[in-house]
Design a protein around this motif. Structure first.
Motif, PDB file in Angstrom:
ATOM      1  N   GLN A  17      -1.017 -41.153 -36.428  1.00 31.29           N
ATOM      2  CA  GLN A  17      -1.430 -42.378 -35.747  1.00 31.29           C
ATOM      3  C   GLN A  17      -1.901 -43.422 -36.762  1.00 31.29           C
ATOM      4  N   SER A  18      -2.660 -43.000 -37.759  1.00 33.87           N
ATOM      5  CA  SER A  18      -3.119 -43.935 -38.782  1.00 33.87           C
ATOM      6  C   SER A  18      -1.950 -44.480 -39.597  1.00 33.87           C
ATOM      7  N   GLN A  19      -0.973 -43.630 -39.900  1.00 34.96           N
ATOM      8  CA  GLN A  19       0.223 -44.104 -40.604  1.00 34.96           C
ATOM      9  C   GLN A  19       0.916 -45.198 -39.790  1.00 34.96           C
ATOM     10  N   ALA A  20       1.101 -44.954 -38.508  1.00 37.38           N
ATOM     11  CA  ALA A  20       1.769 -45.928 -37.632  1.00 37.38           C
ATOM     12  C   ALA A  20       0.948 -47.207 -37.507  1.00 37.38           C
ATOM     13  N   PHE A  21      -0.368 -47.074 -37.426  1.00 40.40           N
ATOM     14  CA  PHE A  21      -1.257 -48.230 -37.306  1.00 40.40           C
ATOM     15  C   PHE A  21      -1.098 -49.174 -38.502  1.00 40.40           C
ATOM     16  N   TYR A  22      -1.178 -48.624 -39.706  1.00 41.07           N
ATOM     17  CA  TYR A  22      -1.087 -49.479 -40.883  1.00 41.07           C
ATOM     18  C   TYR A  22       0.311 -50.069 -41.060  1.00 41.07           C
ATOM     19  N   GLN A  23       1.331 -49.336 -40.663  1.00 35.45           N
ATOM     20  CA  GLN A  23       2.678 -49.908 -40.690  1.00 35.45           C
ATOM     21  C   GLN A  23       2.790 -51.048 -39.688  1.00 35.45           C
ATOM     22  N   SER A  24       2.176 -50.902 -38.522  1.00 31.38           N
ATOM     23  CA  SER A  24       2.199 -51.962 -37.511  1.00 31.38           C
ATOM     24  C   SER A  24       1.472 -53.212 -37.977  1.00 31.38           C
ATOM     25  N   LEU A  25       0.494 -53.048 -38.866  1.00 32.87           N
ATOM     26  CA  LEU A  25      -0.216 -54.203 -39.420  1.00 32.87           C
ATOM     27  C   LEU A  25       0.613 -54.930 -40.486  1.00 32.87           C
ATOM     28  N   GLY A  26       1.685 -54.294 -40.941  1.00 29.87           N
ATOM     29  CA  GLY A  26       2.547 -54.954 -41.920  1.00 29.87           C
ATOM     30  C   GLY A  26       2.577 -54.303 -43.289  1.00 29.87           C
ATOM     31  N   PHE A  27       1.982 -53.125 -43.424  1.00 29.82           N
ATOM     32  CA  PHE A  27       2.021 -52.405 -44.691  1.00 29.82           C
ATOM     33  C   PHE A  27       3.263 -51.525 -44.762  1.00 29.82           C
ATOM     34  N   ASN A  28       3.815 -51.388 -45.951  1.00 31.78           N
ATOM     35  CA  ASN A  28       4.927 -50.473 -46.204  1.00 31.78           C
ATOM     36  C   ASN A  28       4.340 -49.131 -46.604  1.00 31.78           C
ATOM     37  N   MET A  29       4.958 -48.046 -46.107  1.00 31.14           N
ATOM     38  CA  MET A  29       4.453 -46.705 -46.398  1.00 31.14           C
ATOM     39  C   MET A  29       5.419 -45.968 -47.306  1.00 31.14           C
ATOM     40  N   GLU A  30       4.850 -45.299 -48.309  1.00 26.52           N
ATOM     41  CA  GLU A  30       5.632 -44.452 -49.202  1.00 26.52           C
ATOM     42  C   GLU A  30       5.047 -43.047 -49.154  1.00 26.52           C
ATOM     43  N   TYR A  31       5.902 -42.066 -48.941  1.00 23.67           N
ATOM     44  CA  TYR A  31       5.487 -40.668 -48.913  1.00 23.67           C
ATOM     45  C   TYR A  31       5.036 -40.255 -50.317  1.00 23.67           C
ATOM     46  N   VAL A  32       3.871 -39.637 -50.404  1.00 24.79           N
ATOM     47  CA  VAL A  32       3.402 -39.086 -51.670  1.00 24.79           C
ATOM     48  C   VAL A  32       3.397 -37.569 -51.585  1.00 24.79           C
ATOM     49  N   SER A  33       2.809 -37.047 -50.507  1.00 25.15           N
ATOM     50  CA  SER A  33       2.779 -35.604 -50.254  1.00 25.15           C
ATOM     51  C   SER A  33       2.518 -35.394 -48.766  1.00 25.15           C
ATOM     52  N   GLU A  34       2.434 -34.152 -48.356  1.00 22.35           N
ATOM     53  CA  GLU A  34       2.146 -33.859 -46.944  1.00 22.35           C
ATOM     54  C   GLU A  34       0.779 -34.391 -46.506  1.00 22.35           C
ATOM     55  N   ALA A  35      -0.095 -34.604 -47.462  1.00 17.50           N
ATOM     56  CA  ALA A  35      -1.453 -35.018 -47.139  1.00 17.50           C
ATOM     57  C   ALA A  35      -1.816 -36.403 -47.668  1.00 17.50           C
ATOM     58  N   LEU A  36      -0.822 -37.136 -48.192  1.00 21.84           N
ATOM     59  CA  LEU A  36      -1.141 -38.419 -48.807  1.00 21.84           C
ATOM     60  C   LEU A  36       0.032 -39.387 -48.674  1.00 21.84           C
TER      61      LEU A  36
END
Length: 115
Positions: A17-36
């Protein structure tokens, strides 16, 4: 010592949910690990971690400088499906600010500084 960057680690009560929230605000997400995950917008970065501590989350405050507070407001009021709360644009002595509490209780101060 010279510093060229600082990156905060934000705890996530519900990581997806937090990942989706920050993406919805306009941030790009990059996978680092299962926990980051690494998020960016322009030259600004932060980490989201699959870790939650209520006291830490509810005392974490991030000031995010925006170019256009009205554009930020329009994005925020269109967010749906997240356990968040916010206050409308407020005039402070340093500029205009929106107080937005994220899904884990973290406080984001979206600020348009006075020019």
């Amino acid at each position: 010592m010279r510093i060229d960057d600082i990156r905060v680690f934000i705890p996530a009560k519900d990581y997806p949910q937090s990942q989706a929230f920050y993406q919805s605000l306009g941030f790009n997400m990059e996978y680092v690990s299962e926990a980051l995950s690494l998020f960016d917008n322009g030259d600004c970065y932060f980490f989201l971690q699959r870790f939650y501590n209520q006291a830490l989350a509810e005392n974490l405050v991030l000031q995010i400088s925006v170019i256009d507070i009205d554009e930020a407001w329009q994005k925020i009021i269109q967010l749906e499906g997240f356990d968040i709360r916010y206050q409308p644009i407020k005039q402070e002595r340093w500029g205009k600010v929106i107080y937005l509490w994220g899904p884990s209780g973290e406080l984001l101060q979206l600020t348009e500084f006075k020019q």
